[in-house]
Design a protein around this motif. Structure first.
Motif, PDB file in Angstrom:
ATOM      1  N   ASN A 112       0.815  -1.220   0.000  1.00  0.00           N
ATOM      2  CA  ASN A 112       0.000   0.000   0.000  1.00  0.00           C
ATOM      3  C   ASN A 112       0.846   1.266   0.000  1.00  0.00           C
ATOM      4  O   ASN A 112       0.312   2.367  -0.168  1.00  0.00           O
ATOM      5  CB  ASN A 112      -0.939   0.010   1.206  1.00  0.00           C
ATOM      6  CG  ASN A 112      -2.047  -1.022   1.088  1.00  0.00           C
ATOM      7  OD1 ASN A 112      -2.420  -1.413  -0.015  1.00  0.00           O
ATOM      8  ND2 ASN A 112      -2.563  -1.477   2.212  1.00  0.00           N
ATOM      9  N   ASN A 113       2.150   1.134   0.206  1.00  0.00           N
ATOM     10  CA  ASN A 113       3.036   2.293   0.159  1.00  0.00           C
ATOM     11  C   ASN A 113       3.413   2.691  -1.267  1.00  0.00           C
ATOM     12  O   ASN A 113       3.955   3.782  -1.476  1.00  0.00           O
ATOM     13  CB  ASN A 113       4.327   2.018   0.938  1.00  0.00           C
ATOM     14  CG  ASN A 113       4.124   2.128   2.436  1.00  0.00           C
ATOM     15  OD1 ASN A 113       4.055   1.127   3.133  1.00  0.00           O
ATOM     16  ND2 ASN A 113       4.015   3.354   2.926  1.00  0.00           N
ATOM     17  N   LEU A 114       3.161   1.822  -2.216  1.00  0.00           N
ATOM     18  CA  LEU A 114       3.526   2.144  -3.594  1.00  0.00           C
ATOM     19  C   LEU A 114       2.721   3.345  -4.073  1.00  0.00           C
ATOM     20  O   LEU A 114       1.495   3.389  -3.907  1.00  0.00           O
ATOM     21  CB  LEU A 114       3.275   0.934  -4.495  1.00  0.00           C
ATOM     22  CG  LEU A 114       4.109  -0.313  -4.154  1.00  0.00           C
ATOM     23  CD1 LEU A 114       3.669  -1.495  -4.998  1.00  0.00           C
ATOM     24  CD2 LEU A 114       5.589  -0.034  -4.358  1.00  0.00           C
ATOM     25  N   PRO A 115       3.370   4.337  -4.686  1.00  0.00           N
ATOM     26  CA  PRO A 115       2.697   5.604  -4.988  1.00  0.00           C
ATOM     27  C   PRO A 115       1.750   5.556  -6.183  1.00  0.00           C
ATOM     28  O   PRO A 115       0.706   6.203  -6.172  1.00  0.00           O
ATOM     29  CB  PRO A 115       3.874   6.555  -5.273  1.00  0.00           C
ATOM     30  CG  PRO A 115       4.968   5.657  -5.762  1.00  0.00           C
ATOM     31  CD  PRO A 115       4.804   4.372  -5.015  1.00  0.00           C
ATOM     32  N   ASN A 116       2.104   4.810  -7.209  1.00  0.00           N
ATOM     33  CA  ASN A 116       1.292   4.777  -8.423  1.00  0.00           C
ATOM     34  C   ASN A 116       0.103   3.838  -8.235  1.00  0.00           C
ATOM     35  O   ASN A 116       0.284   2.649  -7.972  1.00  0.00           O
ATOM     36  CB  ASN A 116       2.154   4.309  -9.607  1.00  0.00           C
ATOM     37  CG  ASN A 116       1.417   4.415 -10.924  1.00  0.00           C
ATOM     38  OD1 ASN A 116       0.425   3.733 -11.139  1.00  0.00           O
ATOM     39  ND2 ASN A 116       1.906   5.279 -11.806  1.00  0.00           N
ATOM     40  N   PRO A 117      -1.139   4.346  -8.374  1.00  0.00           N
ATOM     41  CA  PRO A 117      -2.317   3.488  -8.148  1.00  0.00           C
ATOM     42  C   PRO A 117      -2.360   2.269  -9.061  1.00  0.00           C
ATOM     43  O   PRO A 117      -2.734   1.172  -8.626  1.00  0.00           O
ATOM     44  CB  PRO A 117      -3.494   4.435  -8.428  1.00  0.00           C
ATOM     45  CG  PRO A 117      -2.950   5.803  -8.222  1.00  0.00           C
ATOM     46  CD  PRO A 117      -1.522   5.744  -8.660  1.00  0.00           C
ATOM     47  N   THR A 118      -1.985   2.458 -10.326  1.00  0.00           N
ATOM     48  CA  THR A 118      -2.007   1.330 -11.261  1.00  0.00           C
ATOM     49  C   THR A 118      -0.978   0.281 -10.859  1.00  0.00           C
ATOM     50  O   THR A 118      -1.265  -0.923 -10.834  1.00  0.00           O
ATOM     51  CB  THR A 118      -1.723   1.816 -12.690  1.00  0.00           C
ATOM     52  OG1 THR A 118      -2.681   2.817 -13.047  1.00  0.00           O
ATOM     53  CG2 THR A 118      -1.811   0.661 -13.672  1.00  0.00           C
ATOM     54  N   PHE A 119       0.211   0.754 -10.543  1.00  0.00           N
ATOM     55  CA  PHE A 119       1.283  -0.149 -10.124  1.00  0.00           C
ATOM     56  C   PHE A 119       0.911  -0.850  -8.821  1.00  0.00           C
ATOM     57  O   PHE A 119       1.112  -2.055  -8.657  1.00  0.00           O
ATOM     58  CB  PHE A 119       2.577   0.645  -9.960  1.00  0.00           C
ATOM     59  CG  PHE A 119       3.777  -0.202  -9.635  1.00  0.00           C
ATOM     60  CD1 PHE A 119       4.025  -1.382 -10.315  1.00  0.00           C
ATOM     61  CD2 PHE A 119       4.661   0.186  -8.638  1.00  0.00           C
ATOM     62  CE1 PHE A 119       5.126  -2.165 -10.021  1.00  0.00           C
ATOM     63  CE2 PHE A 119       5.767  -0.585  -8.332  1.00  0.00           C
ATOM     64  CZ  PHE A 119       6.001  -1.760  -9.021  1.00  0.00           C
ATOM     65  N   LYS A 120       0.328  -0.078  -7.895  1.00  0.00           N
ATOM     66  CA  LYS A 120      -0.105  -0.651  -6.621  1.00  0.00           C
ATOM     67  C   LYS A 120      -1.176  -1.719  -6.838  1.00  0.00           C
ATOM     68  O   LYS A 120      -1.144  -2.786  -6.219  1.00  0.00           O
ATOM     69  CB  LYS A 120      -0.646   0.443  -5.705  1.00  0.00           C
ATOM     70  CG  LYS A 120      -1.072  -0.045  -4.323  1.00  0.00           C
ATOM     71  CD  LYS A 120      -1.899   0.996  -3.590  1.00  0.00           C
ATOM     72  CE  LYS A 120      -1.136   2.268  -3.376  1.00  0.00           C
ATOM     73  NZ  LYS A 120      -1.913   3.249  -2.561  1.00  0.00           N
ATOM     74  N   GLY A 121      -2.125  -1.423  -7.723  1.00  0.00           N
ATOM     75  CA  GLY A 121      -3.176  -2.388  -8.014  1.00  0.00           C
ATOM     76  C   GLY A 121      -2.628  -3.665  -8.621  1.00  0.00           C
ATOM     77  O   GLY A 121      -3.076  -4.767  -8.283  1.00  0.00           O
ATOM     78  N   PHE A 122      -1.641  -3.515  -9.508  1.00  0.00           N
ATOM     79  CA  PHE A 122      -1.025  -4.688 -10.136  1.00  0.00           C
ATOM     80  C   PHE A 122      -0.313  -5.552  -9.094  1.00  0.00           C
ATOM     81  O   PHE A 122      -0.459  -6.780  -9.080  1.00  0.00           O
ATOM     82  CB  PHE A 122      -0.041  -4.234 -11.218  1.00  0.00           C
ATOM     83  CG  PHE A 122       0.773  -5.351 -11.804  1.00  0.00           C
ATOM     84  CD1 PHE A 122       0.195  -6.284 -12.650  1.00  0.00           C
ATOM     85  CD2 PHE A 122       2.126  -5.470 -11.497  1.00  0.00           C
ATOM     86  CE1 PHE A 122       0.949  -7.321 -13.187  1.00  0.00           C
ATOM     87  CE2 PHE A 122       2.888  -6.496 -12.024  1.00  0.00           C
ATOM     88  CZ  PHE A 122       2.292  -7.427 -12.875  1.00  0.00           C
TER      89      PHE A 122
END
Length: 256
Positions: A102-112
């Motif tokens: 959940n710390n990943l900044p990019n929503p698309t990258f986080k969702g992946f």
């Protein structure tokens, strides 16, 4: 296994790519007497793999290497978890989430990445699931007079319909627990402080003393009792602090 490795590689690579912004000044080599017991409970909980060990040993081609495999697996796990946690904290410091993806900044990258995490969870589920079902079957459903309930299995070797229903109930129950439990990290620390210390510290040494009674050297006996003592101390402190933290989390209304 592949999904688990993929998540670790992605998170680790992201942290390394942000090495220039690592918060070295935030790292403090001191023990927080309130937070440490909770963390210890979580760590111990992550090593409670005892329920799977008989199945793993049974399926080994060369069972004589089981102890060696177990030792090196725990050493490798300890080193990797320490490094992973340290690098993660350097990257996000106090903003590190309970679920690190959940710390990943990019929503698309986080969702992946979270999608891979879901796949990993689904692929990791069968091992503890079948172990739990086996315990339920052995304890309650071996047929009369061995147990109070009839056997899961029909005479032709097929699983009975109602037995399938019980397995479905186990799946649904675990799913409901997973999606409804708030403050999961604190609760995991609470559970780990009890079940983890019992499974990792107290019961193994106790059963070792009982099974090998009269055959152990005094040094081995003293060592077992010392580990049991540590287990009780860690368990009591961890349960107390985790329970207090859980009550405080509900009291002040921390987000789930």
């Amino acid at each position: 296994m592949v999904a688990h490795l993929a998540i670790n590689i992605i998170i680790f690579a992201y942290c390394i790519s942000n090495a220039s912004t690592w918060a070295w000044s935030k790292v403090m080599f001191r023990i927080d007497m309130v937070e440490f017991p909770i963390a210890l409970g979580i760590i111990v909980f992550s090593y409670t793999s005892h329920i799977f060990l008989p199945t793993l040993e049974y399926n080994l081609i060369d069972r004589s290497k089981f102890t060696c495999m177990l030792n090196w697996s725990h050493v490798a796990a300890a080193l990797f978890k320490s490094l992973f946690g340290y690098v993660g904290f350097l990257t996000w410091a106090e903003d590190t989430e309970e679920v690190i993806t959940n710390n990943l900044p990019n929503p698309t990258f986080k969702g992946f990445v979270n999608l891979i995490l879901v796949v990993k969870a689904l692929l990791s589920y069968p091992l503890p699931y079948y172990a739990a079902c086996e315990i339920i079957e052995i304890t309650f459903f071996r047929g009369r007079p061995k147990t109070s309930f009839p056997s899961f299995w029909a005479l032709d070797g097929e699983l009975k319909v109602w037995a399938i229903g019980i397995r479905v109930v186990v799946v649904v129950f675990t799913i409901m627990m997973a999606i409804s439990i708030p403050h999961f990290a604190i609760l995991m620390g609470l559970i780990g402080s009890f079940t983890g210390t019992m499974l990792s510290f107290i019961w193994p040494c106790y059963f070792h003393l009982k099974i090998k009674e009269g055959k152990l050297e005094w040094g081995d006996i003293a060592y077992d009792w010392f580990v049991i003592f540590l287990g009780f101390i860690f368990g009591i402190i961890g349960i107390t602090t985790s329970f207090y933290a859980l009550v405080e989390a509900f009291h002040i209304g921390l987000p789930f």
